[in-house]
Design an enzyme around this catalytic site. Sequence first.
Site, PDB file in Angstrom:
ATOM      1  CG  PHE A 125     -45.180  -4.287  48.625  1.00 34.96           C
ATOM      2  CD1 PHE A 125     -44.840  -3.096  49.245  1.00 34.96           C
ATOM      3  CD2 PHE A 125     -44.379  -4.734  47.588  1.00 34.96           C
ATOM      4  CE1 PHE A 125     -43.725  -2.366  48.840  1.00 34.96           C
ATOM      5  CE2 PHE A 125     -43.258  -4.018  47.184  1.00 34.96           C
ATOM      6  CZ  PHE A 125     -42.937  -2.827  47.810  1.00 34.96           C
ATOM      7  CG  ASP A 194     -44.646 -10.909  50.679  1.00 31.80           C
ATOM      8  OD1 ASP A 194     -43.667 -10.942  51.445  1.00 31.80           O
ATOM      9  OD2 ASP A 194     -44.707 -10.138  49.701  1.00 31.80           O
ATOM     10  CE1 TYR A 219     -35.955  -5.119  50.535  1.00 30.09           C
ATOM     11  CE2 TYR A 219     -35.117  -6.745  48.980  1.00 30.09           C
ATOM     12  CZ  TYR A 219     -36.101  -5.870  49.372  1.00 30.09           C
ATOM     13  OH  TYR A 219     -37.246  -5.749  48.628  1.00 30.09           O
ATOM     14  CE  LYS A 220     -39.318  -5.705  52.806  1.00 33.75           C
ATOM     15  NZ  LYS A 220     -39.311  -4.289  52.467  1.00 33.75           N
ATOM     16  NE  ARG A 366     -42.515   1.498  55.747  1.00 32.12           N
ATOM     17  CZ  ARG A 366     -42.103   0.523  54.948  1.00 32.12           C
ATOM     18  NH1 ARG A 366     -42.850  -0.577  54.801  1.00 32.12           N
ATOM     19  NH2 ARG A 366     -40.964   0.595  54.303  1.00 32.12           N
TER      20      ARG A 366
HETATM   21  C1  PLP Z   1     -44.622  -7.218  51.245  1.00 36.68           C
HETATM   22  C2  PLP Z   1     -43.497  -6.999  50.294  1.00 36.68           C
HETATM   23  N1  PLP Z   1     -43.277  -7.889  49.301  1.00 36.68           N
HETATM   24  C3  PLP Z   1     -42.262  -7.734  48.413  1.00 36.68           C
HETATM   25  C4  PLP Z   1     -41.411  -6.650  48.531  1.00 36.68           C
HETATM   26  C5  PLP Z   1     -40.284  -6.411  47.569  1.00 36.68           C
HETATM   27  O1  PLP Z   1     -40.046  -7.386  46.661  1.00 36.68           O
HETATM   28  P1  PLP Z   1     -38.663  -7.388  45.849  1.00 36.68           P
HETATM   29  O2  PLP Z   1     -37.592  -7.741  46.828  1.00 36.68           O
HETATM   30  O3  PLP Z   1     -38.857  -8.370  44.779  1.00 36.68           O
HETATM   31  O4  PLP Z   1     -38.414  -5.994  45.361  1.00 36.68           O
HETATM   32  C6  PLP Z   1     -41.588  -5.724  49.554  1.00 36.68           C
HETATM   33  C7  PLP Z   1     -40.665  -4.588  49.666  1.00 36.68           C
HETATM   34  O5  PLP Z   1     -40.754  -3.715  50.470  1.00 36.68           O
HETATM   35  C8  PLP Z   1     -42.655  -5.907  50.444  1.00 36.68           C
HETATM   36  O6  PLP Z   1     -42.873  -5.028  51.420  1.00 36.68           O
END
Ligand code: PLP
Length: 407
Positions: A125, A194, A219-220, A366
């Site tokens: 990402f 992550d 938020y996911k 997706r």
């Molecule tokens: C693997 C991954 N890391 C980080 C993020 C997003 O990070 P942030 O919440 O700081 O925007 C996402 C968002 O989709 C993600 O898929």
Amino acid sequence: MSFTLAEARAADAADPLRPMRDRFHLPEGVIYLDGNSLGPLPRATAPRQREVVEHEWGEALIRSWNWHGWIDAPLRIGAKIAPLIGAKPNEVIVTDSTSVNLFKLLVAAARLSDRPTLLSESGNFHTDLHIASGVADLLGLRLDIAPREKIESRIGAETNLALLTHVHYKTAERYDMAALNIRARTAGTRIVWDLSHSAGAVPVQLNATGAELAVGCGYKYLNGGPGAPAFLYVAERLQEELLSPLRGWMGHAAPFAFTDDYAPAPGIARFLAGTPPILSLIALESGLSAFNDVTVERLWSKSNALFDIFHALMEQRCPDLVCITPRAPEVRGSHISFAHPNAFEICQALIAEGVIGDFRAPDVIRFGLTPLYLGFEDVWRAIDILAAILGEERWRDPKFAVRGKVT
Ligand SMILES: Cc1ncc(COP(=O)(O)O)c(C=O)c1O
């Protein structure tokens, strides 16, 4: 494999997780397959927000920091995430965004070693890669961005730190966390995981696999609402060794002593920086309450059943879309992705008919499989609509090629 609408309905009727769906507000006429990007609104959230706004803020005012436990929210909510990721309650804190938490952990952990290389995966990402490049610049490290299949062999004597996303945001491929943690330990290095596409979706055992450092989104799958604060994990044994590069007053040992000198708070609390966003934190707490009485293992087993049906129906009814997610459950997460040169237009045409998935450039659609609220009939209907869109080439309507700021 054939799977009829009647069979889908029977599977829903027999599903022990079916009542969990009532924990969410799911708009009429929508099949929501994007909970891996933004979880839907839990029913508990709005009344709780109203209470916090009207009573705790409106009436109790600043006294609520003590009276209503606002000051403890980052630790309290972290402790509620801990069982979902196989961590101890005092090893997780909710704060900042995933990007900011990545920065804090990468800098803090990299400073424990004098090795020169920061390793990550090409196609990770992009925020991860951007933060890693910023950290490499800041600390004078060499950035080693390797293809996925080379990651394990690249972890070696030069590696200061590796930044790996457990479940890939696009393909849903999942790393073997246990094996890579062993590899890192043997090489004398560390991994920052992550967990953005793992937490609340796939079984994660941070403690049992020897993971030391991790971050993830609220938020996911955790349903904390748009831009919800993220979480950060540090194994207990490492906590006193690490220092956050963002030395805010909330991570101080005595924030209300108002001293000029910085002294880190004991434990995970040192990773706080500024004043916690209480409304967002409480929304995440409401989102987490949707996991009450459900284990991740149970969710994962339904996710697998949804995946198998999704995969089989797509092969049968939408063969032009090529599945890029591995089939075997041990090497993937809880979304399923397909490639097609017109993925964007197809995704827009689907959304116009109430089936919400998402597009990831340049050519991927997706679909999030979120067992708390998604049923077998939803999957059947979504693919039925998709098959009609493809069969009649409805996606060719020029209105579906118009791109907004967020795609
Ligand atoms: C693997 C991954 N890391 C980080 C993020 C997003 O990070 P942030 O919440 O700081 O925007 C996402 C968002 O989709 C993600 O898929």
